[in-house]
Design a protein around this motif. Structure first.
Motif, PDB file in Angstrom:
ATOM      1  N   GLY A 159       0.644  -1.246   0.018  1.00 18.65           N
ATOM      2  CA  GLY A 159      -0.016   0.033   0.107  1.00 18.65           C
ATOM      3  C   GLY A 159       1.037   1.412  -0.035  1.00 18.65           C
ATOM      4  N   GLU A 160       1.969   1.178   0.813  1.00 13.21           N
ATOM      5  CA  GLU A 160       2.944   2.296   0.783  1.00 13.21           C
ATOM      6  C   GLU A 160       3.593   2.626  -0.673  1.00 13.21           C
ATOM      7  N   PHE A 161       3.743   1.537  -1.102  1.00 17.20           N
ATOM      8  CA  PHE A 161       4.735   1.550  -2.572  1.00 17.20           C
ATOM      9  C   PHE A 161       3.514   2.005  -3.537  1.00 17.20           C
ATOM     10  N   ILE A 162       2.384   1.735  -3.488  1.00 18.55           N
ATOM     11  CA  ILE A 162       1.255   2.452  -4.509  1.00 18.55           C
ATOM     12  C   ILE A 162       1.185   3.692  -4.557  1.00 18.55           C
ATOM     13  N   VAL A 163       0.993   4.234  -3.063  1.00 17.35           N
ATOM     14  CA  VAL A 163       0.806   5.612  -3.058  1.00 17.35           C
ATOM     15  C   VAL A 163       2.314   6.579  -3.009  1.00 17.35           C
ATOM     16  N   LYS A 164       3.276   6.104  -2.557  1.00 10.49           N
ATOM     17  CA  LYS A 164       4.490   6.841  -2.496  1.00 10.49           C
ATOM     18  C   LYS A 164       5.254   6.512  -3.773  1.00 10.49           C
ATOM     19  N   ASP A 165       5.663   5.407  -4.210  1.00 12.53           N
ATOM     20  CA  ASP A 165       6.181   5.092  -5.356  1.00 12.53           C
ATOM     21  C   ASP A 165       5.584   5.355  -6.647  1.00 12.53           C
ATOM     22  N   LEU A 166       4.468   4.890  -6.667  1.00 11.13           N
ATOM     23  CA  LEU A 166       3.531   5.053  -8.059  1.00 11.13           C
ATOM     24  C   LEU A 166       2.730   6.040  -8.174  1.00 11.13           C
ATOM     25  N   GLY A 167       2.775   7.077  -7.018  1.00 12.19           N
ATOM     26  CA  GLY A 167       1.842   8.247  -7.101  1.00 12.19           C
ATOM     27  C   GLY A 167       0.473   8.087  -7.107  1.00 12.19           C
ATOM     28  N   GLY A 168       0.093   6.737  -6.761  1.00 16.41           N
ATOM     29  CA  GLY A 168      -1.585   6.655  -6.810  1.00 16.41           C
ATOM     30  C   GLY A 168      -2.267   7.284  -5.800  1.00 16.41           C
ATOM     31  N   LYS A 169      -3.197   8.071  -6.301  1.00 12.06           N
ATOM     32  CA  LYS A 169      -4.287   8.661  -5.330  1.00 12.06           C
ATOM     33  C   LYS A 169      -5.501   8.085  -5.323  1.00 12.06           C
ATOM     34  N   ASN A 170      -6.157   7.746  -6.515  1.00 13.67           N
ATOM     35  CA  ASN A 170      -7.061   6.802  -6.439  1.00 13.67           C
ATOM     36  C   ASN A 170      -6.887   5.500  -6.871  1.00 13.67           C
ATOM     37  N   ILE A 171      -7.423   4.618  -5.840  1.00 18.69           N
ATOM     38  CA  ILE A 171      -6.985   3.154  -6.075  1.00 18.69           C
ATOM     39  C   ILE A 171      -8.262   2.269  -6.203  1.00 18.69           C
ATOM     40  N   GLY A 196      -2.616   8.498   2.452  1.00 22.05           N
ATOM     41  CA  GLY A 196      -3.152   9.638   1.678  1.00 22.05           C
ATOM     42  C   GLY A 196      -4.055   9.149   0.375  1.00 22.05           C
ATOM     43  N   GLY A 197      -4.004   8.111   0.249  1.00 21.84           N
ATOM     44  CA  GLY A 197      -4.813   7.701  -1.085  1.00 21.84           C
ATOM     45  C   GLY A 197      -6.046   7.346  -0.689  1.00 21.84           C
ATOM     46  N   THR A 198      -6.958   7.217  -2.030  1.00 25.34           N
ATOM     47  CA  THR A 198      -8.311   7.176  -1.638  1.00 25.34           C
ATOM     48  C   THR A 198      -8.798   5.908  -2.509  1.00 25.34           C
ATOM     49  N   ILE A 199      -9.716   4.954  -1.862  1.00 24.93           N
ATOM     50  CA  ILE A 199     -10.215   3.758  -2.509  1.00 24.93           C
ATOM     51  C   ILE A 199     -11.409   4.310  -3.202  1.00 24.93           C
ATOM     52  N   VAL A 200     -11.366   4.220  -4.437  1.00 30.09           N
ATOM     53  CA  VAL A 200     -12.533   4.720  -5.372  1.00 30.09           C
ATOM     54  C   VAL A 200     -13.461   3.691  -5.566  1.00 30.09           C
ATOM     55  N   ALA A 201     -13.101   2.277  -5.606  1.00 28.24           N
ATOM     56  CA  ALA A 201     -13.792   1.141  -6.007  1.00 28.24           C
ATOM     57  C   ALA A 201     -13.259  -0.192  -5.527  1.00 28.24           C
ATOM     58  N   ARG A 202     -14.233  -0.940  -5.120  1.00 32.35           N
ATOM     59  CA  ARG A 202     -13.610  -2.372  -4.407  1.00 32.35           C
ATOM     60  C   ARG A 202     -14.783  -3.255  -5.109  1.00 32.35           C
TER      61      ARG A 202
END
Length: 384
Positions: A159-171, A196-202
């Protein structure tokens, strides 16, 4: 005609030879260790990889002629196919207990390990499993131990990698509703939001599905930066192909079950750019990874998969605990397993916390580049 003395000498000689003949068998003690995993069906490649790692360790242990309970131990693996099915796993667990095993190395899936663990606990049998779901070691059993980092730890890193390294905001998240897939995805969701990311769909699927068009169409409408999938390579492979077909440009990130040759084959050219988190470090960076790889190739004439070195260390952990206790009796070696500290193939610092989780946390992120999995980043730390 022979004399009576001659007959006596022959009889004495025969008796002496007979005594020598039975001595090795009398001094040997068979130590049965149970093993269960999917050995048939779409997940059989996981089970076989795990079984090979265990087999290699026990063959090496037998060559050392370890003394337990005053006899030379001969370790034998009692294998059962749990078909990655929770109900079958419970039945198989009882069969393993009835075989009179002294410990259990398995199961593979979290969904099979968790229900089976109560059977082993009731029988007083130490269990070292590949399962990564946090629920496995949170049951309060003193018999549960891991071979790999838990999903709580792996999910936090992914999860940290997705936000910090990939710059993902909407996941966008997808899981297969298994204990593994749902558990890992839950941990990723927590980490994404914590950073700080947001889950937009599950969305949800199953570990038997192969058509994901409907849920991917729903996800495409949310325009996510990253899609995370918690589940098996048998699903992530076709899922990635369908993402490309639908024009979803967001990268796919998944867990260690996707980090496989099977995923590459199933996804084909669409695999390019996919990320996968894997508990542990790359084989070449493991404490004795190269040595293990050479031994594995020599024994099985193939490259080790993701799980083989962890299974290998899991088996040695149990064997070494028995060796320290001088006994294969579960009640004698269980305390030694709980307090174990050793250097193995995967790590120089193998030790368990009070729950049976590994104290060392190591997670590596891989990406498909040029049709092959390549390391992107490794994170190693100690559990609090």
């Amino acid at each position: 005609m022979q004399s009576r003395t001659g007959f006596k000498l022959l009889a004495a000689t025969a008796a002496t030879l007979a005594a020598f003949a039975v001595t090795p068998a009398a001094a040997e003690q068979v130590v049965k260790l149970g093993f269960a995993a999917p050995l048939t069906g779409p997940q059989s490649h996981y089970g076989e990889d795990m079984k090979n790692g265990l087999t290699l360790a026990l063959e090496e242990a037998n060559a050392q002629k370890i003394q337990l309970d005053g006899k030379t131990a001969k370790f034998e693996l009692i294998s059962r196919d749990d078909q990655a099915d929770p109900r079958t796993a419970v039945q198989v667990a009882q069969q393993i207990v009835d075989e009179g095993v002294q410990g259990v190395l398995g199961h593979f899936n979290s969904g099979t390990t968790i229900p089976a663990s109560s059977v082993y606990h009731d029988a007083g049998l130490p269990q070292i499993a590949m399962a990564t779901s946090p629920e496995y070691t949170e049951q309060g059993f003193n018999t549960t131990f891991r071979m790999m980092t838990s999903d709580t730890q792996q999910g936090a890193a992914a999860g940290e990698f997705i936000v910090k390294d990939l710059g993902g905001k909407n996941i966008a998240l997808i899981d297969d509703r298994t204990a593994y897939g749902q558990g890992l995805t839950d941990q990723v969701a927590k980490a994404v939001e914590a950073h700080g990311g947001t889950i937009v769909a599950r969305e949800y699927t199953t570990d038997k599905a192969n058509d994901f068009t409907a849920i991917l169409t729903n996800i495409k409408a949310k325009n996510p930066d990253v899609v995370f999938f918690g589940g098996l390579d048998a699903q992530s492979g076709p899922m990635r192909r369908q993402m490309v077909t639908l024009g979803i440009e967001a990268p796919l990130v998944s867990g260690e079950m996707t980090r496989s040759e099977t995923f590459l084959k199933l996804a084909g050219d669409a695999a390019e750019g996919t990320y996968a988190s894997l508990a542990g470090v790359p084989l070449q960076q493991m404490a004795a990874g190269t040595k293990f790889e050479e031994a594995y190739k020599a024994r099985f004439n193939t490259n080790p998969g993701v799980y083989a070195p962890y299974a290998y260390d899991g088996a040695w952990n149990m064997v070494m605990a028995m060796k320290e206790a001088g006994s294969s009796k579960p009640e004698a070696y269980l305390p030694k397993l709980a307090s174990l500290q050793r250097s193995g193939a995967t790590s120089e610092s193998i030790a368990y916390d009070e729950k049976g989780d590994l104290k060392e946390i190591s997670v590596t992120i891989y990406q498909v580049k040029g049709g092959k999995w390549e390391m992107v980043k490794t994170m190693v730390s100690q559990a609090n």
